[in-house]
Write an enzyme that holds these catalytic residues in place. Structure first.
Site, mmCIF file in Angstrom:
data_model
loop_
_atom_site.group_PDB
_atom_site.id
_atom_site.type_symbol
_atom_site.label_atom_id
_atom_site.label_comp_id
_atom_site.label_asym_id
_atom_site.label_seq_id
_atom_site.Cartn_x
_atom_site.Cartn_y
_atom_site.Cartn_z
ATOM 1 N N LYS A 57 -0.616 70.429 153.156
ATOM 2 C CA LYS A 57 1.137 70.109 153.141
ATOM 3 C C LYS A 57 1.668 70.726 154.405
ATOM 4 O O LYS A 57 2.715 70.394 154.762
ATOM 5 C CB LYS A 57 1.727 70.588 151.960
ATOM 6 C CG LYS A 57 1.081 70.212 150.641
ATOM 7 C CD LYS A 57 1.248 68.593 150.684
ATOM 8 C CE LYS A 57 1.164 67.981 149.095
ATOM 9 N NZ LYS A 57 -0.431 68.125 148.566
HETATM 10 C C1 LIG Z 1 -1.071 67.031 148.082
HETATM 11 C C2 LIG Z 1 -2.496 67.363 147.993
HETATM 12 C C3 LIG Z 1 -3.414 66.450 147.787
HETATM 13 C C4 LIG Z 1 -3.043 65.004 147.784
HETATM 14 O O1 LIG Z 1 -2.411 64.356 149.014
HETATM 15 P P1 LIG Z 1 -1.722 63.148 149.001
HETATM 16 O O2 LIG Z 1 -1.188 62.923 150.385
HETATM 17 O O3 LIG Z 1 -0.633 63.321 148.159
HETATM 18 O O4 LIG Z 1 -2.558 61.873 148.600
HETATM 19 C C5 LIG Z 1 -4.964 66.773 147.696
HETATM 20 N N1 LIG Z 1 -5.191 67.968 147.804
HETATM 21 C C6 LIG Z 1 -4.383 68.947 147.925
HETATM 22 C C7 LIG Z 1 -4.731 70.437 147.923
HETATM 23 C C8 LIG Z 1 -2.884 68.699 147.981
HETATM 24 O O5 LIG Z 1 -2.066 69.869 148.157
#
Ligand SMILES: *Cc1c(COP(=O)(O)O)cnc(C)c1O
Length: 499
Positions: A112
């Site tokens: 993120k």
């Molecule tokens: C947010 C997240 C995901 C999923 O990503 P999206 O963009 O919501 O599909 C997968 N793995 C981790 C560790 C995340 O923080």
């Protein structure tokens, strides 16, 4: 480039306006009205550039209303050395036939950060550019990782406040600690009694609550979003698909123009959708493989064309993928149907009212030209962590392990030998309980959370990320919790001018 709603509102916006606004007035998501195209020469031109330089080349194609110095400033700040523990920002690691794109070297140890270090910069630049005087209040619903990454990105940014809602029992220990210890004069963190979908639906309802929005407006406050429904969250993610491809050329794993696959652990469909944008722009991606956990609503959808959220919700060892409503699918459907906003609106209304919708065969076929899908349960996930560790002495987090498992299922079922990149979305430290269990540790015998981190450090030979090590001495600053129904009230309170 202009941005318009997936649901048919004819109002278009510049990227700066779309980033400030977050979600379109008709409840749709902003999408670019045409996709920039690139060619092989463009991609070869990326090979010898830094991550920051690559980012500038790609982002300037979408954020056409930002000047070059503005973009460079935002990017330099977001991906600078103080923020990212690896100078490559998003390195690709090669382990036998596996290529792992590590997206977790940012300040909060999850992917993120790739977007949420940049979004606040894009937003505050947008406020200055557009002369917007209002204060922006960012609302975030988080399944764990977004919340902390958004808090870290937005803390003490001028003219912006941020309020994060997380499901009380739906995040890992470390994730909770990361959020409730957040410093900053403009932040608020609240536990919601419910699961992630409750928190996300609650936030969406607040965005659509005209009376509440009017009230906030009177006090000079405008709501916006840092969830992946915000275009400013999505666009930075396109960059690392290009960057990974350029690295594969650089390291002679592929030649220019060779096709590659990416396998992406998926929740809200934001990460993998960025891969789709990269492909539509001309990056030679053959397949995007969507990996889910037992909350496999996307697997079913991508196989059958029927989206059905009326199912049991499971808590798993991959909480960031415990999601039954993947918001960004709406953007994919928009592009796949060539912008048939009436259809999108109909499907989204059905999802809202009935909990399901079904796309026709044509749409499904078009989706399947690019997407493949699979899922792994917790048992398989932990097995994969152990197997990868034994094979390569490399520790992956649970989400990455799901992708690894699904990538292998894909190769087995299809026989496709195309180079595959596993998108690694979190540091194993973020999910240390599950990871240690997978590696054979009886975690109840380990004294506390920080002893666990130390143990993982010994096993992995990778240093504990600074942001996690410092949690040990951090004060808990946030104690609030609320029912889903009380979320608007919480927003109203923070929206007071006195705060
Ligand atoms: C947010 C997240 C995901 C999923 O990503 P999206 O963009 O919501 O599909 C997968 N793995 C981790 C560790 C995340 O923080």
């Amino acid at each position: 480039m202009k941005y318009r709603s997936t649901r048919g509102s004819t109002r278009t916006m510049s990227s700066a306006e779309a980033i400030i606004t977050g979600i379109a007035e008709d409840g749709g998501l902003f999408v670019p009205d045409n996709l920039p195209k690139i060619d092989g020469v463009f991609i070869e031109g990326l090979v010898d550039l830094t991550y920051q330089e690559r980012a500038e080349k790609i982002l300037q194609k979408f954020l056409t209303d930002y000047t070059e110095p503005e973009l460079r400033g935002c990017i330099g700040y977001a991906y600078g050395e103080e923020k990212f523990g690896d100078a490559a920002v998003a390195p690709v690691v090669h382990l036998g036939n596996a290529h792992v794109l590590e997206l977790w070297h940012g300040p909060t140890s999850a992917f993120k950060d790739m977007a949420l270090q940049l979004l606040p910069q894009l937003m505050s630049t947008a406020l200055a550019k557009t002369g917007e005087q209002k204060e922006i209040m960012i609302l975030v619903a988080t399944s764990g990782d977004t919340g902390k990454a958004a808090l870290e990105g937005f803390k003490d940014v001028d003219q912006i406040r941020i309020m994060v809602f997380y499901p009380e029992a739906g995040v890992s220990n470390i994730q909770r600690l990361q959020m409730v210890t957040q410093r900053g004069g403009n932040v608020e963190v609240i536990a919601v009694k419910g699961n992630f979908d409750d928190a996300q639906t609650g936030v969406k309802q607040i965005f659509n609550d005209e009376a509440l929005n009017a009230l906030l407006n009177e006090s000079g406050v405008q709501l916006s979003s840092a969830n992946s429904i915000n275009w400013g969250r999505l666009v930075p993610q396109i960059v690392y698909y290009f960057s990974a491809y350029a690295d594969l050329i650089k390291e002679k794993v592929i030649k220019s123009k060779d096709l590659v696959n990416f396998t992406v652990p998926t929740g809200n469909f934001g990460n993998i959708l960025a891969g789709y944008y990269a492909k539509q722009m001309g990056l030679p991606i053959q397949r995007l493989i969507c990996a889910s956990n037992v909350n496999n609503v996307l697997t079913d959808f991508l196989k059958t064309g029927r989206y059905d959220r009326k199912r049991a919700f499971y808590k798993t060892c991959t909480p960031s993928m415990d999601i039954l409503i993947s918001s960004n699918l709406e953007r994919l459907l928009y592009h796949i149907t060539d912008g048939n906003t009436a259809k999108i609106k109909g499907w989204m209304n059905e999802l809202n009212a009935l909990g399901e919708y079904e796309v026709g065969e044509d749409t499904l076929n078009k989706i399947q030209e690019t997407f493949w899908s699979g899922w792994a349960n917790d048992e398989k996930t932990l097995e994969k962590i152990r197997e990868v560790y034994e094979k390569y002495h490399y520790v992956v987090d649970t989400h990455t392990a799901v992708a690894w498992q699904v990538a292998e299922s894909y190769q087995k079922e299809t026989g496709d030998q195309t180079v595959n990149v596993i998108v690694s979305t979190a540091s194993p430290y973020k999910f240390s309980d599950s990871v240690l269990t997978a590696l054979g540790t009886e975690i109840s015998s380990v004294a506390d959370q920080f002893a666990k981190l130390s143990l993982l450090e010994q096993l992995s030979d990778v240093k504990i990320p600074g942001g996690l090590a410092s949690l040990e001495d951090a004060l808990v600053l946030h104690h609030k919790n609320c029912e889903k129904a009380d979320m608007p009230e919480m927003v109203k309170m923070m929206g007071q001018p006195s705060l």
